[in-house]
Design a protein around this motif. Structure first.
Motif, PDB file in Angstrom:
ATOM      1  N   GLU A 178     -10.181  10.038  -6.352  1.00 11.53           N
ATOM      2  CA  GLU A 178      -9.023   9.770  -5.494  1.00 11.53           C
ATOM      3  C   GLU A 178      -9.018   8.352  -4.947  1.00 11.53           C
ATOM      4  OE1 GLU A 178     -12.319  11.632  -3.352  1.00 11.53           O
ATOM      5  OE2 GLU A 178     -11.088  12.443  -4.940  1.00 11.53           O
ATOM      6  N   ARG A 179     -10.110   7.660  -5.090  1.00  8.99           N
ATOM      7  CA  ARG A 179     -10.189   6.268  -4.638  1.00  8.99           C
ATOM      8  C   ARG A 179      -9.119   5.407  -5.333  1.00  8.99           C
ATOM      9  NH1 ARG A 179     -13.640   3.971  -0.581  1.00  8.99           N
ATOM     10  NH2 ARG A 179     -14.181   1.905  -1.252  1.00  8.99           N
ATOM     11  N   LEU A 180      -8.834   5.688  -6.591  1.00 10.91           N
ATOM     12  CA  LEU A 180      -7.805   4.942  -7.318  1.00 10.91           C
ATOM     13  C   LEU A 180      -6.440   5.121  -6.661  1.00 10.91           C
ATOM     14  CD1 LEU A 180      -7.124   3.128  -9.735  1.00 10.91           C
ATOM     15  CD2 LEU A 180      -6.737   5.214 -11.051  1.00 10.91           C
ATOM     16  N   SER A 181      -6.151   6.318  -6.173  1.00  5.87           N
ATOM     17  CA  SER A 181      -4.877   6.562  -5.465  1.00  5.87           C
ATOM     18  C   SER A 181      -4.799   5.736  -4.190  1.00  5.87           C
ATOM     19  CB  SER A 181      -4.727   8.043  -5.121  1.00  5.87           C
ATOM     20  OG  SER A 181      -4.708   8.810  -6.282  1.00  5.87           O
ATOM     21  N   GLU A 182      -5.921   5.593  -3.515  1.00  5.53           N
ATOM     22  CA  GLU A 182      -5.949   4.767  -2.304  1.00  5.53           C
ATOM     23  C   GLU A 182      -5.640   3.314  -2.649  1.00  5.53           C
ATOM     24  OE1 GLU A 182      -9.787   5.477  -0.578  1.00  5.53           O
ATOM     25  OE2 GLU A 182      -9.366   7.608  -0.299  1.00  5.53           O
ATOM     26  N   TYR A 183      -6.219   2.833  -3.741  1.00  2.00           N
ATOM     27  CA  TYR A 183      -5.929   1.461  -4.172  1.00  2.00           C
ATOM     28  C   TYR A 183      -4.453   1.310  -4.537  1.00  2.00           C
ATOM     29  CZ  TYR A 183     -10.989   0.758  -4.502  1.00  2.00           C
ATOM     30  OH  TYR A 183     -12.328   0.655  -4.234  1.00  2.00           O
ATOM     31  N   ALA A 184      -3.899   2.313  -5.175  1.00  7.08           N
ATOM     32  CA  ALA A 184      -2.478   2.257  -5.552  1.00  7.08           C
ATOM     33  C   ALA A 184      -1.600   2.144  -4.315  1.00  7.08           C
ATOM     34  CB  ALA A 184      -2.106   3.486  -6.374  1.00  7.08           C
ATOM     35  N   GLN A 185      -1.945   2.879  -3.252  1.00  6.84           N
ATOM     36  CA  GLN A 185      -1.173   2.792  -2.002  1.00  6.84           C
ATOM     37  C   GLN A 185      -1.286   1.406  -1.379  1.00  6.84           C
ATOM     38  OE1 GLN A 185      -2.703   5.989   0.391  1.00  6.84           O
ATOM     39  NE2 GLN A 185      -1.331   7.501  -0.521  1.00  6.84           N
ATOM     40  N   ILE A 186      -2.480   0.828  -1.452  1.00  5.44           N
ATOM     41  CA  ILE A 186      -2.696  -0.494  -0.871  1.00  5.44           C
ATOM     42  C   ILE A 186      -1.942  -1.558  -1.663  1.00  5.44           C
ATOM     43  CG2 ILE A 186      -4.451  -2.267  -0.448  1.00  5.44           C
ATOM     44  CD1 ILE A 186      -6.397   0.161   0.008  1.00  5.44           C
ATOM     45  N   TYR A 237       2.685  -4.910  -2.740  1.00  7.78           N
ATOM     46  CA  TYR A 237       2.672  -6.158  -3.510  1.00  7.78           C
ATOM     47  C   TYR A 237       3.369  -5.992  -4.854  1.00  7.78           C
ATOM     48  CZ  TYR A 237      -1.036  -6.904  -0.103  1.00  7.78           C
ATOM     49  OH  TYR A 237      -1.756  -6.986   1.064  1.00  7.78           O
ATOM     50  N   GLY A 238       3.903  -4.806  -5.085  1.00  5.58           N
ATOM     51  CA  GLY A 238       4.615  -4.551  -6.327  1.00  5.58           C
ATOM     52  C   GLY A 238       3.711  -4.404  -7.531  1.00  5.58           C
ATOM     53  N   THR A 239       2.473  -4.031  -7.311  1.00  6.66           N
ATOM     54  CA  THR A 239       1.523  -3.874  -8.405  1.00  6.66           C
ATOM     55  C   THR A 239       0.855  -2.503  -8.339  1.00  6.66           C
ATOM     56  OG1 THR A 239      -0.355  -4.763  -7.174  1.00  6.66           O
ATOM     57  CG2 THR A 239       0.994  -6.338  -8.386  1.00  6.66           C
ATOM     58  N   ARG A 240       0.249  -2.143  -9.445  1.00  8.86           N
ATOM     59  CA  ARG A 240      -0.534  -0.908  -9.520  1.00  8.86           C
ATOM     60  C   ARG A 240      -1.866  -1.216 -10.188  1.00  8.86           C
ATOM     61  NH1 ARG A 240       2.955   3.256 -12.593  1.00  8.86           N
ATOM     62  NH2 ARG A 240       4.090   1.438 -13.289  1.00  8.86           N
ATOM     63  N   PRO A 241      -2.895  -0.471  -9.818  1.00  9.59           N
ATOM     64  CA  PRO A 241      -4.187  -0.673 -10.488  1.00  9.59           C
ATOM     65  C   PRO A 241      -4.090  -0.343 -11.975  1.00  9.59           C
ATOM     66  CG  PRO A 241      -4.426   0.697  -8.519  1.00  9.59           C
ATOM     67  CD  PRO A 241      -2.963   0.537  -8.764  1.00  9.59           C
ATOM     68  N   ALA A 242      -4.914  -0.984 -12.766  1.00 11.72           N
ATOM     69  CA  ALA A 242      -5.010  -0.680 -14.195  1.00 11.72           C
ATOM     70  C   ALA A 242      -5.863   0.583 -14.321  1.00 11.72           C
ATOM     71  CB  ALA A 242      -5.624  -1.847 -14.949  1.00 11.72           C
ATOM     72  N   GLN A 243      -5.197   1.722 -14.431  1.00 12.30           N
ATOM     73  CA  GLN A 243      -5.856   3.019 -14.370  1.00 12.30           C
ATOM     74  C   GLN A 243      -6.927   3.182 -15.460  1.00 12.30           C
ATOM     75  OE1 GLN A 243      -3.129   6.294 -14.191  1.00 12.30           O
ATOM     76  NE2 GLN A 243      -4.757   7.812 -14.095  1.00 12.30           N
ATOM     77  N   ALA A 299     -13.207   4.933   7.298  1.00 16.19           N
ATOM     78  CA  ALA A 299     -13.301   5.232   5.865  1.00 16.19           C
ATOM     79  C   ALA A 299     -12.136   4.607   5.116  1.00 16.19           C
ATOM     80  CB  ALA A 299     -13.342   6.740   5.640  1.00 16.19           C
ATOM     81  N   LEU A 300     -10.940   4.713   5.681  1.00 17.02           N
ATOM     82  CA  LEU A 300      -9.776   4.127   5.021  1.00 17.02           C
ATOM     83  C   LEU A 300      -9.808   2.608   5.065  1.00 17.02           C
ATOM     84  CD1 LEU A 300      -6.921   6.526   6.152  1.00 17.02           C
ATOM     85  CD2 LEU A 300      -7.962   6.340   3.893  1.00 17.02           C
ATOM     86  N   SER A 301     -10.306   2.048   6.167  1.00 14.06           N
ATOM     87  CA  SER A 301     -10.334   0.593   6.251  1.00 14.06           C
ATOM     88  C   SER A 301     -11.311   0.002   5.248  1.00 14.06           C
ATOM     89  CB  SER A 301     -10.684   0.132   7.666  1.00 14.06           C
ATOM     90  OG  SER A 301     -12.030   0.430   7.961  1.00 14.06           O
ATOM     91  N   ALA A 302     -12.326   0.764   4.866  1.00 16.88           N
ATOM     92  CA  ALA A 302     -13.283   0.265   3.883  1.00 16.88           C
ATOM     93  C   ALA A 302     -12.594  -0.011   2.558  1.00 16.88           C
ATOM     94  CB  ALA A 302     -14.424   1.265   3.695  1.00 16.88           C
ATOM     95  N   CYS A 303     -11.675   0.860   2.164  1.00 16.84           N
ATOM     96  CA  CYS A 303     -10.987   0.612   0.903  1.00 16.84           C
ATOM     97  C   CYS A 303      -9.810  -0.320   1.109  1.00 16.84           C
ATOM     98  CB  CYS A 303     -10.567   1.923   0.235  1.00 16.84           C
ATOM     99  SG  CYS A 303      -9.301   2.826   1.119  1.00 16.84           S
ATOM    100  N   SER A 353      -7.742  -7.193  -1.452  1.00 13.78           N
ATOM    101  CA  SER A 353      -6.742  -8.193  -1.117  1.00 13.78           C
ATOM    102  C   SER A 353      -5.541  -8.127  -2.057  1.00 13.78           C
ATOM    103  CB  SER A 353      -7.370  -9.583  -1.217  1.00 13.78           C
ATOM    104  OG  SER A 353      -7.735  -9.828  -2.565  1.00 13.78           O
ATOM    105  N   GLU A 354      -4.523  -8.878  -1.697  1.00 16.04           N
ATOM    106  CA  GLU A 354      -3.345  -8.987  -2.556  1.00 16.04           C
ATOM    107  C   GLU A 354      -3.734  -9.569  -3.914  1.00 16.04           C
ATOM    108  OE1 GLU A 354       1.056 -11.132  -2.757  1.00 16.04           O
ATOM    109  OE2 GLU A 354      -0.162 -11.342  -0.943  1.00 16.04           O
ATOM    110  N   SER A 355      -4.629 -10.566  -3.903  1.00 17.95           N
ATOM    111  CA  SER A 355      -5.017 -11.174  -5.182  1.00 17.95           C
ATOM    112  C   SER A 355      -5.751 -10.168  -6.070  1.00 17.95           C
ATOM    113  CB  SER A 355      -5.865 -12.425  -4.960  1.00 17.95           C
ATOM    114  OG  SER A 355      -7.085 -12.100  -4.342  1.00 17.95           O
ATOM    115  N   LEU A 356      -6.563  -9.292  -5.476  1.00 21.16           N
ATOM    116  CA  LEU A 356      -7.219  -8.264  -6.275  1.00 21.16           C
ATOM    117  C   LEU A 356      -6.184  -7.286  -6.820  1.00 21.16           C
ATOM    118  CD1 LEU A 356      -9.733  -6.922  -7.396  1.00 21.16           C
ATOM    119  CD2 LEU A 356      -9.936  -5.667  -5.261  1.00 21.16           C
ATOM    120  N   CYS A 357      -5.200  -6.956  -6.025  1.00 27.98           N
ATOM    121  CA  CYS A 357      -4.140  -6.066  -6.498  1.00 27.98           C
ATOM    122  C   CYS A 357      -3.395  -6.684  -7.681  1.00 27.98           C
ATOM    123  CB  CYS A 357      -3.149  -5.774  -5.374  1.00 27.98           C
ATOM    124  SG  CYS A 357      -3.767  -4.646  -4.106  1.00 27.98           S
TER     125      CYS A 357
END
Length: 172
Positions: free
Chosen positions: A45-53, A57-63, A13-17, A21-25
């Motif tokens: 909570e999926r957004l939090s998973e993306y934030a951890q990933i 790379y020094g980036t955060r998702p655009a919430q 489940a975690l590997s799916a999210c 990639s770094e470029s998507l981040c």
């Protein structure tokens, strides 16, 4: 054996999210990603998973973009027609639909579940899924909802895994 299986399911489940990639981040279309997650019925909570990933790379998702996209995706997910299809497949409901559409969604899900594949091996997973969906509907904290969504995703994974065993069912 069961712990190993649950650990495997959680890792899958975690590997799916984790496949972003770094470029998507760095320059991803967070609105489109949110829409895709909403259409699949994923929880917030999926957004939090993306934030951890993306953190390494020094980036955060655009919430705000992600949330707007997810709401648009949920509008397509939270329809009675979609619920019926997910029910027939034995998919879990993660309690993501807005209150104004949830009753119709859950009713259609129940109608579809009459058609879901059944073997004795699946019975315990279906019962646990139903119990966890009821608990999710009654949950009062975000942490409890996130925990229950994780359980539901594991149960759904096991159901799909058991359905794909040779000699069980073949949907291809």
């Amino acid at each position: 054996m069961i712990r190993t299986g649950i650990g495997l399911a959680a890792a899958l489940a975690l590997s799916a999210c984790a496949m972003i990639s770094e470029s998507l981040c760095r320059s991803g279309d967070w609105r489109a990603l949110g829409a895709a997650d909403g259409e699949k019925g994923y929880g917030p909570e999926r957004l939090s998973e993306y934030a951890q990933i993306c953190a390494p790379y020094g980036t955060r998702p655009a919430q705000a973009d992600y949330a707007a996209g997810r709401q648009a995706g949920l509008a397509r997910y939270c329809t009675p027609e979609n619920a019926y299809q997910h029910g027939a497949l034995g998919d879990a409901y993660l309690g993501v639909c807005p209150k104004e559409s949830e009753a119709q969604f859950v009713a259609a899900l129940a109608r579809g579940r009459v058609l879901r594949p059944f073997t004795p091996d699946l019975y315990a997973f279906y019962v646990a899924m139903d119990e966890n969906e009821r608990a999710l509907a009654a949950a009062t904290t975000d942490a409890e909802r996130a925990r229950l969504r994780g359980r539901l995703m594991e149960q759904e994974w096991w159901i799909q895994h058991l359905l794909k065993r040779p000699g069980t069912f073949n949907f291809d």
